[in-house]
Design an enzyme around this catalytic site. Structure first.
Site, PDB file in Angstrom:
ATOM      1  N   SER A 109       0.878  -1.175   0.000  1.00 43.06           N
ATOM      2  CA  SER A 109       0.000   0.000   0.000  1.00 43.06           C
ATOM      3  C   SER A 109       0.909   1.217   0.000  1.00 43.06           C
ATOM      4  O   SER A 109       2.060   1.127   0.453  1.00 43.06           O
ATOM      5  CB  SER A 109      -0.862   0.016   1.269  1.00 43.06           C
ATOM      6  OG  SER A 109      -1.472   1.282   1.442  1.00 43.06           O
TER       7      SER A 109
ATOM      8  N   TYR B 288      -2.365  -0.894  10.394  1.00 42.42           N
ATOM      9  CA  TYR B 288      -2.263  -1.179   8.952  1.00 42.42           C
ATOM     10  C   TYR B 288      -0.935  -0.647   8.404  1.00 42.42           C
ATOM     11  O   TYR B 288      -0.233  -1.341   7.653  1.00 42.42           O
ATOM     12  CB  TYR B 288      -3.448  -0.523   8.246  1.00 42.42           C
ATOM     13  CG  TYR B 288      -3.544  -0.712   6.754  1.00 42.42           C
ATOM     14  CD1 TYR B 288      -3.988  -1.919   6.205  1.00 42.42           C
ATOM     15  CD2 TYR B 288      -3.214   0.323   5.882  1.00 42.42           C
ATOM     16  CE1 TYR B 288      -4.102  -2.075   4.832  1.00 42.42           C
ATOM     17  CE2 TYR B 288      -3.338   0.172   4.507  1.00 42.42           C
ATOM     18  CZ  TYR B 288      -3.785  -1.031   3.981  1.00 42.42           C
ATOM     19  OH  TYR B 288      -3.905  -1.177   2.612  1.00 42.42           O
TER      20      TYR B 288
HETATM   21  N1  LIG Z   1      -8.535  -0.769  -2.408  1.00 36.14           N
HETATM   22  C1  LIG Z   1      -7.577   0.118  -2.255  1.00 36.14           C
HETATM   23  O1  LIG Z   1      -7.738   1.302  -2.573  1.00 36.14           O
HETATM   24  C2  LIG Z   1      -6.249  -0.305  -1.669  1.00 36.14           C
HETATM   25  C3  LIG Z   1      -5.311   0.691  -1.374  1.00 36.14           C
HETATM   26  C4  LIG Z   1      -4.072   0.330  -0.863  1.00 36.14           C
HETATM   27  C5  LIG Z   1      -3.787  -1.011  -0.656  1.00 36.14           C
HETATM   28  N2  LIG Z   1      -4.722  -1.952  -0.929  1.00 36.14           N
HETATM   29  C6  LIG Z   1      -4.357  -3.351  -0.682  1.00 36.14           C
HETATM   30  O2  LIG Z   1      -4.705  -4.127  -1.807  1.00 36.14           O
HETATM   31  C7  LIG Z   1      -5.160  -5.426  -1.388  1.00 36.14           C
HETATM   32  C8  LIG Z   1      -6.558  -5.686  -1.929  1.00 36.14           C
HETATM   33  O3  LIG Z   1      -7.415  -4.632  -1.528  1.00 36.14           O
HETATM   34  P1  LIG Z   1      -8.994  -4.664  -1.810  1.00 36.14           P
HETATM   35  O4  LIG Z   1      -9.484  -3.303  -1.520  1.00 36.14           O
HETATM   36  O5  LIG Z   1      -9.269  -5.295  -3.121  1.00 36.14           O
HETATM   37  O6  LIG Z   1      -9.452  -5.630  -0.619  1.00 36.14           O
HETATM   38  P2  LIG Z   1     -10.873  -6.305  -0.344  1.00 36.14           P
HETATM   39  O7  LIG Z   1     -11.891  -5.831  -1.327  1.00 36.14           O
HETATM   40  O8  LIG Z   1     -11.142  -6.118   1.115  1.00 36.14           O
HETATM   41  O9  LIG Z   1     -10.599  -7.834  -0.655  1.00 36.14           O
HETATM   42  C9  LIG Z   1      -9.825  -8.599   0.209  1.00 36.14           C
HETATM   43  C10 LIG Z   1      -9.683  -9.988  -0.365  1.00 36.14           C
HETATM   44  O10 LIG Z   1      -8.977 -10.799   0.571  1.00 36.14           O
HETATM   45  C11 LIG Z   1      -9.778 -11.916   0.955  1.00 36.14           C
HETATM   46  N3  LIG Z   1      -9.458 -12.164   2.358  1.00 36.14           N
HETATM   47  C12 LIG Z   1      -9.539 -11.288   3.394  1.00 36.14           C
HETATM   48  N4  LIG Z   1      -9.080 -11.862   4.514  1.00 36.14           N
HETATM   49  C13 LIG Z   1      -8.702 -13.124   4.179  1.00 36.14           C
HETATM   50  C14 LIG Z   1      -8.145 -14.196   4.900  1.00 36.14           C
HETATM   51  N5  LIG Z   1      -7.861 -14.096   6.205  1.00 36.14           N
HETATM   52  N6  LIG Z   1      -7.848 -15.348   4.240  1.00 36.14           N
HETATM   53  C15 LIG Z   1      -8.117 -15.469   2.910  1.00 36.14           C
HETATM   54  N7  LIG Z   1      -8.649 -14.476   2.181  1.00 36.14           N
HETATM   55  C16 LIG Z   1      -8.946 -13.320   2.814  1.00 36.14           C
HETATM   56  C17 LIG Z   1     -11.211 -11.494   0.657  1.00 36.14           C
HETATM   57  O11 LIG Z   1     -12.063 -12.579   0.376  1.00 36.14           O
HETATM   58  P3  LIG Z   1     -12.935 -13.330   1.524  1.00 36.14           P
HETATM   59  O12 LIG Z   1     -13.628 -12.255   2.303  1.00 36.14           O
HETATM   60  O13 LIG Z   1     -13.820 -14.246   0.771  1.00 36.14           O
HETATM   61  O14 LIG Z   1     -11.948 -14.067   2.365  1.00 36.14           O
HETATM   62  C18 LIG Z   1     -11.008 -10.677  -0.620  1.00 36.14           C
HETATM   63  O15 LIG Z   1     -10.853 -11.523  -1.731  1.00 36.14           O
HETATM   64  C19 LIG Z   1      -5.075  -5.413   0.140  1.00 36.14           C
HETATM   65  O16 LIG Z   1      -3.853  -5.947   0.566  1.00 36.14           O
HETATM   66  C20 LIG Z   1      -5.137  -3.943   0.491  1.00 36.14           C
HETATM   67  O17 LIG Z   1      -4.519  -3.632   1.726  1.00 36.14           O
HETATM   68  C21 LIG Z   1      -5.951  -1.622  -1.422  1.00 36.14           C
END
Ligand SMILES: NC(=O)c1ccc[n+]([C@@H]2O[C@H](COP(=O)([O-])OP(=O)(O)OC[C@H]3O[C@@H](n4cnc5c(N)ncnc54)[C@H](OP(=O)(O)O)[C@@H]3O)[C@@H](O)[C@H]2O)c1
Length: 241
Positions: free
Chosen positions: A132, A145
């Site tokens: 991130s 985080y």
């Molecule tokens: N979105 C942003 O703007 C943003 C910005 C900076 C960084 N990031 C990083 O990018 C990554 C993806 O972000 P996102 O926004 O797409 O996240 P998200 O929508 O919350 O999706 C998280 C994914 O991880 C799975 N997951 C969560 N906990 C889990 C566990 N303990 N075991 C197995 N699977 C698990 C969820 O599926 P289930 O619930 O089915 O397990 C889902 O597929 C993350 O690392 C986040 O920190 C995102």
């Protein structure tokens, strides 16, 4: 591919599958996993679901044993799972801090180790950690985080140093602000959109599919001499003032 059943992870899965990879899609929710597999198949790609909680070490161990038995190799690991908890410093119970660090740093550490064991046997491999922009900068009220993502970036460099001689590259992709489901409440907020317009060079939210190119680059032969790097995919957020 951890956390591949929705959000940024699903976009990465689709891009990897479109580039010819067979993808094991991980997540906890089976319905979302099935939907993700169907989405990949409808693009002409191939994928299977891998339902487990990445913090469950016994389940991870079992999964890697079955990957070894069934496929005999693992070419790419993408650590995408990440959870966030924006409560302020004094509002966290320590168990919540432990759970977040366990999910965002310790479980990816374990997955890197397990994947590296298989990759060493094959003499090559690619590990890509989704960090991130909070891995390198910080805002108030996001300490757990930020600490975990900073740790994941440091882990990326440490493993690049340790695994390079085995032909394994380890890199990171640091997303900025993406219009994912998990951000749905703030994506709808006009003030935040106006702030991002000024605060990023590109003046907008990232579209989820815009994360995938950086991952494909690190996974491809084009990045064969690139390791220990973290590439920000943030519309210029980190370099803009
Ligand atoms: N979105 C942003 O703007 C943003 C910005 C900076 C960084 N990031 C990083 O990018 C990554 C993806 O972000 P996102 O926004 O797409 O996240 P998200 O929508 O919350 O999706 C998280 C994914 O991880 C799975 N997951 C969560 N906990 C889990 C566990 N303990 N075991 C197995 N699977 C698990 C969820 O599926 P289930 O619930 O089915 O397990 C889902 O597929 C993350 O690392 C986040 O920190 C995102």
């Amino acid at each position: 591919m951890t956390g591949g059943n929705r959000g940024l992870g699903l976009e990465i899965v689709k891009a990897l599958a479109s580039a010819g990879a067979f993808v094991l899609i991980n997540g906890r929710n089976q319905e979302n996993l099935d939907r993700a597999v169907t989405a990949v198949k409808s693009l002409g790609g191939s994928a299977s679901p891998l339902q487990l909680d990445i913090t469950d070490e016994a389940a991870v161990e079992k999964a890697f044993n079955s990957i070894r038995e069934q496929y005999g190799r693992l070419d790419i690991l993408v650590n995408n799972v990440g959870m966030r908890d924006r409560r302020g410093l004094f509002k966290f119970e320590m168990d919540a801090v432990r759970h977040l660090v366990e999910t965002d740093l310790i479980a990816p550490f374990n997955l890197c180790r397990k994947a590296a064991q298989l990759m060493i046997e094959n003499g090559e491999g690619r590990i890509i950690n989704i960090t991130s922009i909070a891995g390198s900068i910080a805002g108030a009220g996001d300490a757990a985080y930020t600490a975990a993502k900073g740790g994941l970036e440091a882990l990326t460099r440490a493993l690049a140093a340790e695994l390079g001689t085995y032909g394994i590259t380890v890199n990171g992709v640091a997303p900025g602000f993406f219009a994912t489901e998990s951000n749905a409440d703030i994506v709808a907020d006009r003030e935040i959109a106006a702030w991002l317009q000024k605060r990023t060079s590109l003046g907008r939210w990232g579209e989820p599919k815009e994360i995938a190119g950086a991952v494909i680059f690190f996974a491809s032969t084009a990045a064969s001499y690139v390791t220990g790097q973290v590439l920000a995919v943030d519309g210029g957020y980190l370099t803009h003032f």
